[in-house]
Design a protein around this motif. Structure first.
Motif: not given
Length: 310
Positions: A282-310
């Motif tokens: 959530e922190t990285s998604r928040w910062m990505a929003g401040r920077l105006g582009r998606p996070s390049p992290s694969r895990v951030v992308q997957a969990l943001s799409r509703g992928g399996p959680r830990t």
């Protein structure tokens, strides 16, 4: 996620978070101090206990971090949380001491070309410059980390011999540094090379407990290289929330190893980090929003799409 431990790995890994410094330093649009401070506060709240806050370099060289003192003035200091800053020289150390900093880092190079481009000095001259910085820092009770960049390859010089890295690294440690971070600045390292370098440093007398690794994911090798380092005995790994970062003086240096990707792997291996992965995402998604582009992290992308959680 199914947790399946792997024999030969440490029980716990310390993540040295570099997002606020190394992650943001190459951003062209200036990030406000308030956003930087909130970014650091969120990282600490997610369980990260070492967060490199900023760099006390001349504003001309890294404009994004020209607000270092303003940022340090508003950061809360909590017990058990380290907020190191990068210092290039004695002037930077003076600024760190004036700001009440208790942990610093110096940034050396294994190659002459990068030393010239990054510090405008030869490798030998840079070591001479660091000597009084480290000595004074230790006299004032500061913890000191040394970075060595271009440990696995250099965009101008090509392959970097292991023995050259060992020579520079041991000289830095002889100055009195507490920890040594091995940087794959352009991301060309592979697991066998990582294992060989760590082994050579141990043979040269640098304890594996004093080593850290800092990988870039240019060729997709950051996690495999990290795993090799852990199996060689390293327990401190540098990473950047959301995979932010690069190096302003090495254009081929793309993003750092994403902290979320590292935590996902370590969680699956049953290795403790103390990091709350959903909060970090959530922190990285928040910062990505401040920077105006998606996070390049694969895990951030997957969990943001509703992928399996830990």
């Amino acid at each position: 996620m199914t947790v399946v431990p792997w024999e030969g790995l440490p029980e716990r890994v310390t993540i040295y978070e570099v997002g606020p410094r190394d992650g943001l330093q190459n951003e062209k649009a200036i990030v406000p101090v308030a956003d930087k401070a909130e970014f650091i506060a969120r990282l600490v709240a997610a369980g990260l206990r070492t967060v490199e806050a900023t760099s006390l370099v001349h504003p001309k060289w890294v404009p994004q971090l020209a607000d270092a003192e303003d940022l340090l003035a508003v950061l809360p200091r909590a017990e058990g949380v380290r907020l190191p800053v990068l210092v290039p020289n004695e002037r930077g150390l003076d600024r760190a001491l004036a700001s009440g900093i208790s942990e610093i880092a110096v940034f050396g190079s294994a190659t002459e070309t990068f030393a010239r481009r990054n510090l405008n000095r030869t490798v030998a001259e840079s070591l001479e410059m660091f000597a009084p910085v480290v000595a004074r820092a230790r006299e004032n009770g500061l913890w000191v980390r040394a970075y060595v960049s271009m440990c696995f390859g250099d965009p101008w010089e090509g392959d970097v011999p292991v023995e050259r890295v060992v020579a520079v690294a041991t000289r830095l440690m002889d100055l009195g540094c507490d920890e040594l971070s091995l940087g794959d600045t352009i991301g060309v390292g592979t697991p066998g090379h990582v294992t060989a370098l760590i082994g050579a440093l141990i043979e040269a007398g640098v304890g594996v407990d004093r080593l850290a690794v800092h990988f870039h994911d240019t060729y997709g090798q950051a996690l495999s290289n990290t795993l090799a380092a852990l199996r060689a005995g390293v327990t401190t790994v540098d990473a950047s929330a959301g995979g932010l970062g690069g190096c302003p003086y090495a254009e081929s240096a793309t993003g750092n190893l994403a902290t979320e990707d590292l935590v996902w792997m370590l969680d699956g291996l049953g290795v403790e980090t103390g990091v709350d992965l959903p909060a970090l995402v959530e922190t990285s998604r928040w910062m990505a929003g401040r920077l105006g582009r998606p996070s390049p992290s694969r895990v951030v992308q997957a969990l943001s799409r509703g992928g399996p959680r830990t």
